[in-house]
Design an enzyme around this catalytic site. Structure first.
Site, PDB file in Angstrom:
ATOM      1  N   CYS A 118      19.043   6.335   4.168  1.00 44.74           N
ATOM      2  CA  CYS A 118      17.913   6.741   3.333  1.00 44.74           C
ATOM      3  C   CYS A 118      18.297   6.716   1.845  1.00 44.74           C
ATOM      4  CB  CYS A 118      17.369   8.091   3.779  1.00 44.74           C
ATOM      5  SG  CYS A 118      15.718   8.424   3.109  1.00 44.74           S
ATOM      6  N   HIS A 218      16.026   7.478   9.124  1.00 45.67           N
ATOM      7  CA  HIS A 218      16.975   8.554   9.437  1.00 45.67           C
ATOM      8  C   HIS A 218      17.413   8.499  10.902  1.00 45.67           C
ATOM      9  CE1 HIS A 218      17.236  11.101   5.820  1.00 45.67           C
ATOM     10  NE2 HIS A 218      16.022  10.653   5.558  1.00 45.67           N
ATOM     11  N   GLU A 220      19.990   9.656  12.270  1.00 44.01           N
ATOM     12  CA  GLU A 220      20.655  10.895  12.712  1.00 44.01           C
ATOM     13  C   GLU A 220      19.654  11.898  13.282  1.00 44.01           C
ATOM     14  OE1 GLU A 220      18.988  12.176   8.853  1.00 44.01           O
ATOM     15  OE2 GLU A 220      19.862  10.309   9.612  1.00 44.01           O
TER      16      GLU A 220
END
Length: 248
Positions: A118, A218, A220
């Site tokens: 990001c 994102h 994660e």
């Protein structure tokens, strides 16, 4: 590190950038080094050992001690770093920019596997001379990549055949997303390897053959899909193996 450390049992040391700002826990409310736990959990689940790098006392030689670098998300990149005037919606932390830009450039110079997420992808672009769209809805009014404060959206994107993105994710994929800025002019040595249907750049890679991937989304935030983290940790393990082999 002894011979054979990069074998199957070796957990590569993965450096992650962090936030340095006001935070609270228990009875404390003070300046702290902060990183969302999802990044750490993803690195561990993918087989790596996380090493956190606060944006204070920056020393790029620390990268000699690790096997890969993740530049994480966060606030906007300071427009001064790419010679632009700030948009009214831009909020930056220049000290953190200096830290992340220095580490990114050092990792690229060393050939260290680099995963930029990001804001990290935007740092990667700026580090190589690129610039950013400071407020995406100004260009794409229908863009909805930041649905509400603290609420992640979803993006679907198409990857470029033959790229790292395609190798790890296939032709099409979806991922959590939270941003109001985006990559514009690409930095030197970068190529686009994933785009959303509206044209927003979702992934970039370097063209020099090293393992360097920047994603606007994102990963994660999706613990059920660790393909990018697993690919990155595998690259970090290979990097350590090659370093040991070269050292004899």
């Amino acid at each position: 590190m002894g011979a054979g450390a990069a074998g199957a049992a070796y957990r590569p040391r993965i450096a992650l950038t962090t936030y340095y700002q006001q935070a609270s826990w228990g009875v404390w409310d003070t300046t702290a080094v902060v990183l969302p736990g999802t990044y750490v959990q993803a690195v561990v689940a993918a087989g790596g050992s996380p090493v956190l790098l606060p944006p204070v006392g920056t020393d790029t030689s620390v990268l000699d001690l690790v096997d890969g670098l993740i530049v994480v998300g966060g606030v906007d990149v300071d427009p001064a770093s790419y010679n632009a005037e700030p948009h009214e919606r831009t909020a930056s932390q220049p000290e953190r920019d200096d830290h992340d830009l220095a580490l990114t450039r050092a990792a690229l110079q060393k050939g260290l596997p680099l995963f930029a997420i990001c804001r990290g992808a935007q740092i990667l672009n700026v580090a190589l001379g690129g610039d950013l769209i400071q407020h995406l809805p100004d260009v794409l009014p229908e863009a909805d990549y930041q649905p509400a404060p603290g609420v992640f959206g979803q993006v679907e994107f198409t990857t470029t055949p033959g790229s790292l993105s395609a190798e790890l994710l296939g032709q099409r994929a979806m991922a959590p997303v939270y941003h109001h800025q985006a990559l514009d002019t690409l930095g030197a040595g970068l190529c686009v390897t994933a785009r959303a249907a509206d044209g927003t750049i979702e992934a970039v890679e370097t063209t020099d053959g090293g393992w360097a991937l920047g994603v606007q989304f994102h990963p994660e935030q999706n613990p059920d899909d660790l393909r990018l983290f697993e690919g990155f940790v595998a690259a970090a393990r290979n990097h350590r193996t090659q370093a040991e082999t070269s050292a004899g």
